[in-house]
Design an enzyme around this catalytic site. Sequence first.
Site, PDB file in Angstrom:
ATOM      1  N   VAL A   1      -5.556  -1.936   4.903  1.00 28.50           N
ATOM      2  CA  VAL A   1      -4.165  -2.197   5.304  1.00 28.50           C
ATOM      3  C   VAL A   1      -3.726  -1.237   6.414  1.00 28.50           C
ATOM      4  CG1 VAL A   1      -1.763  -2.224   4.523  1.00 28.50           C
ATOM      5  CG2 VAL A   1      -3.549  -3.166   3.059  1.00 28.50           C
TER       6      VAL A   1
ATOM      7  N   LYS B   1      -9.256  12.332   3.837  1.00 30.11           N
ATOM      8  CA  LYS B   1      -9.910  13.610   4.132  1.00 30.11           C
ATOM      9  C   LYS B   1      -9.224  14.418   5.224  1.00 30.11           C
ATOM     10  CE  LYS B   1     -14.476  11.998   2.771  1.00 30.11           C
ATOM     11  NZ  LYS B   1     -14.206  10.535   2.726  1.00 30.11           N
TER      12      LYS B   1
ATOM     13  N   VAL C   1       4.983  -6.647  -3.706  1.00 31.41           N
ATOM     14  CA  VAL C   1       4.879  -7.929  -4.400  1.00 31.41           C
ATOM     15  C   VAL C   1       4.644  -9.029  -3.368  1.00 31.41           C
ATOM     16  CG1 VAL C   1       6.045  -9.545  -5.944  1.00 31.41           C
ATOM     17  CG2 VAL C   1       6.564  -7.103  -6.087  1.00 31.41           C
TER      18      VAL C   1
ATOM     19  N   ALA D   1       2.352  -9.435  -1.063  1.00 35.57           N
ATOM     20  CA  ALA D   1       1.934  -8.984   0.273  1.00 35.57           C
ATOM     21  C   ALA D   1       3.064  -9.179   1.290  1.00 35.57           C
ATOM     22  CB  ALA D   1       0.665  -9.691   0.706  1.00 35.57           C
TER      23      ALA D   1
ATOM     24  N   GLY E   1     -12.465  -8.938  -1.017  1.00 33.24           N
ATOM     25  CA  GLY E   1     -11.431  -7.928  -0.734  1.00 33.24           C
ATOM     26  C   GLY E   1     -10.078  -8.261  -1.336  1.00 33.24           C
TER      27      GLY E   1
ATOM     28  N   ASP F   1      -1.818  -5.018 -12.707  1.00 29.95           N
ATOM     29  CA  ASP F   1      -1.261  -5.178 -11.366  1.00 29.95           C
ATOM     30  C   ASP F   1      -0.058  -6.133 -11.383  1.00 29.95           C
ATOM     31  OD1 ASP F   1      -1.582  -4.713  -8.471  1.00 29.95           O
ATOM     32  OD2 ASP F   1      -1.925  -6.883  -8.449  1.00 29.95           O
TER      33      ASP F   1
ATOM     34  N   LYS G   1       4.014  -5.505 -10.583  1.00 32.35           N
ATOM     35  CA  LYS G   1       4.795  -6.317  -9.647  1.00 32.35           C
ATOM     36  C   LYS G   1       6.020  -6.914 -10.334  1.00 32.35           C
ATOM     37  CE  LYS G   1       0.897  -7.576  -6.699  1.00 32.35           C
ATOM     38  NZ  LYS G   1      -0.249  -8.460  -6.581  1.00 32.35           N
TER      39      LYS G   1
END
Length: 808
Positions: A468, A500, A602, A604, A657, A671, A675
């Site tokens: 994303v 990182k 929620v 996308a 994905g 998940d 939402k």
Amino acid sequence: MKFGGTSVGSVQGLLSVKKIVEAQEESVIVVVSALSGITDQLYKVATLASNGDENYLNEYQSMLQRHIEVINAVVPENKINNVLELVKIQFNDLSNILRGLFLIKDTSPKIIDTIVSYGESVSSIIVANAIEDAVHFESKNFIKTIHQFDKHVVDFPTTNALIKERFVKKNKVSVCGGFISSDSTTNYITNLGRGGSDYTAAILAAALNASILEIWTDVDGFMTADPRIISNTYVIEKLSFSEAMELCNFGAKVIYPPTIFPVFHKNIPVIIKNTFNPDAKGTYISQEKEREVSKAIKGISSINDTSLITIQGLGMVGVIGVNYRIFRTLAKNGISVFLVSQASSENTTSIGVRNTDSELAVKVLRNEFEAEIAQGEIDNIFSEDDLATVAIVGDNMKRTPGIAGKLFGTLGKNGINVIACAQGASETNISFVTDRKSLRKALNVIHDSFFLSEYQVLNVFVVGIGTVGSNLLEQIKKQQPKLMVQNGLKLNVVGIASSKKMLFVREGIDLENYRENLNTNGLDASAAKICQEVLQMNIFNSVFVDCTANQDIAALYQALLENNTSVVAANKLAASSSFKNYNTLKEISRRKGVKFLFETNVGAGLPIINTMNSLINSGDHIQKMQAVLSGTLNFIFNTISSEIKLSKAILMAKEAGFSEPDPRIDLSGKDVVRKLVILAREAGYPVEQEDVIKKLFIPDKYFEGSLEDFWKTVSDLDDDFEEKRAKLVANGKRWRFVATMEMGHCEVGLQEVDSLHPFYDLQGSNNIVLITTERYNEYPMMIKGYGAGASVTAAGVFSDIISIANIR
Ligand code: ADP
Ligand code: ASP
Ligand code: MG
């Protein structure tokens, strides 16, 4: 015309001066300041010598050397020896004075004033000889001062008379040094104060009724703010005398403040030009007031060196003469005041002075009011140091209501604390005092919000550059030019962090190669370090974008919002955490006037939360919601068939994905629960995750072991599942994992839907939401579309970012 330090500070500048002057048709007087930095160096050499430090000799040598180089480069060859001779005589005198100072260690102002006069003395000799047919004049012979309130102030009657006398004959070019003057009675050398060459030129222009005063410097003109502090300033083409006076009075150091007065009285226009760019138009200062009212403010000026002296006490209320005594005391001690703020209750008066004057100001005021302090009529007189003063200036402010409101509103929204403020009755200037560390931010927000700049800036931090985050950066990069041109919005990515590394660049990170940049120049990152950097940067109009799924990053929002940084989260962990935390974040963002947005939590990029908010804000009530909110589960139920068993479909969802890295988060309904909780809260119900009833289709034991165990055992479910599926299909039905909320009661679970149900035809990983409200009752509102995927999610995040920008 006057040539400033930088203009005559380099060979290139001097050659340019020569060209400009020689091209003049009218007769001109050229006022020259010292080569750039020389006055500072003279003060330094005087201090070294008077401290008995032999290093003064090195400093002296370097000055001499610099002048010799300049002479060799700009004076015509046949005159070089002659000029070197003249200049060496000057330096010899200087060397003798310094030697004396070194031996007797006397630091009387008289000696220092003499020493610093050598800068202009020498540079004016050089310029007079570099320009053809120029005649040299000694300014100490006609710029006269008297001693008043511990300062040298110009003795105008004497000065004007002497100038008229000396310049009675019109030479084509006359040259003199700026800055230098001498005392009317003692003839000792004095000066007009730092930057005083501008003033010398103005005094000459006024005394001789010049047609114009030209100030040649190293910038294209008066800029909208100090170009050394903020980057998107631009040149102001025209200023009225009063605007110029307000701007330079207040630290915009383009010209020395007293410069405007003499020419203003004679109505002689001033033009500020750049020696290094003589073709630029410059800034024209005249009596004319600009009619264009589109810009209420013309410029911003600032002083980063401010102390605020506060005199406080109920005994001051209604007492006549307190202010008189305050100002008389300060004036007597040579302390200049540039801001006064007194509330109508009269029990505190705050006065802005320079830091160097603050100790003395407090001391003399305490002395003056000793009796009142002893009697308790005045509680205290104290100073706050290390502050900055900012002023916004413009003649049109008086015709435009709401400027002060807008100014203070903008400052508040950016978390800038106003310690004191003042507006003159002329309404050409509003000034305020703030912390020195907020100065840059203050200048930027004001510049931005008054549309002084051609564009508005939004400073963005992006944390998380997985699918994303990297998609988002790609989209921003593509859209940046268009937003700039069409919407006047500059999206400036000022920080990028991966798990990182982190990289912060105030001017903006080039998105073409941010990954290499992050890898080579990035610092080691952690949530705490990221937060610290963002807060330390204290940048205006800023948005923190969380594209991680990380708990530690979600835990930063509170601190960020408290510090007036908006938050856009693709990360669901904050909005679905305890209701208390969710509510706190919302409350802080409301209080601070910043935003906390999480549309992509929620569905996308689907506009679900925005739509709900619009419904609620217009007075509707959300009663019920039914939704398919898991792209992964929908994909799985759309994919399983007699050939593709459950375990295979799960693996495919992961590989495509859609699923979370650990698909059990999706399979366990966790998940979806997150939402649903977020939706219920946005609908106005204070729901917790534990309140949601779960009807799962995979037995709990599959969620208990490690992820590896799960992958090993999940195929055990395949046959049983296939049997149920075959029956379902025979009945003309499909499975959907549905989340329901009805008046705050929440449930998630597998449902069988027939072909008449709106959820039956939900393709691929799509999501769907049916919203039943008071107004959308018989036929609920339906929102349907891609509910997962990097590019739509990134687009949703992008749209949240844009909505913060408040595009024009
Ligand atoms: P000179 O040596 O020519 O007398 P100064 O250093 O006194 O020049 O003044 C010019 C400098 O003023 C510029 O180089 C710039 O850094 C500074 N400055 C501060 N505020 C402003 C402003 N608002 N517009 C332009 N320049 C400004
Ligand atoms: N040379 C003096 C100074 O540096 C005067 C000037 O530059 O105008 O303050
Ligand atoms: Mg100057």
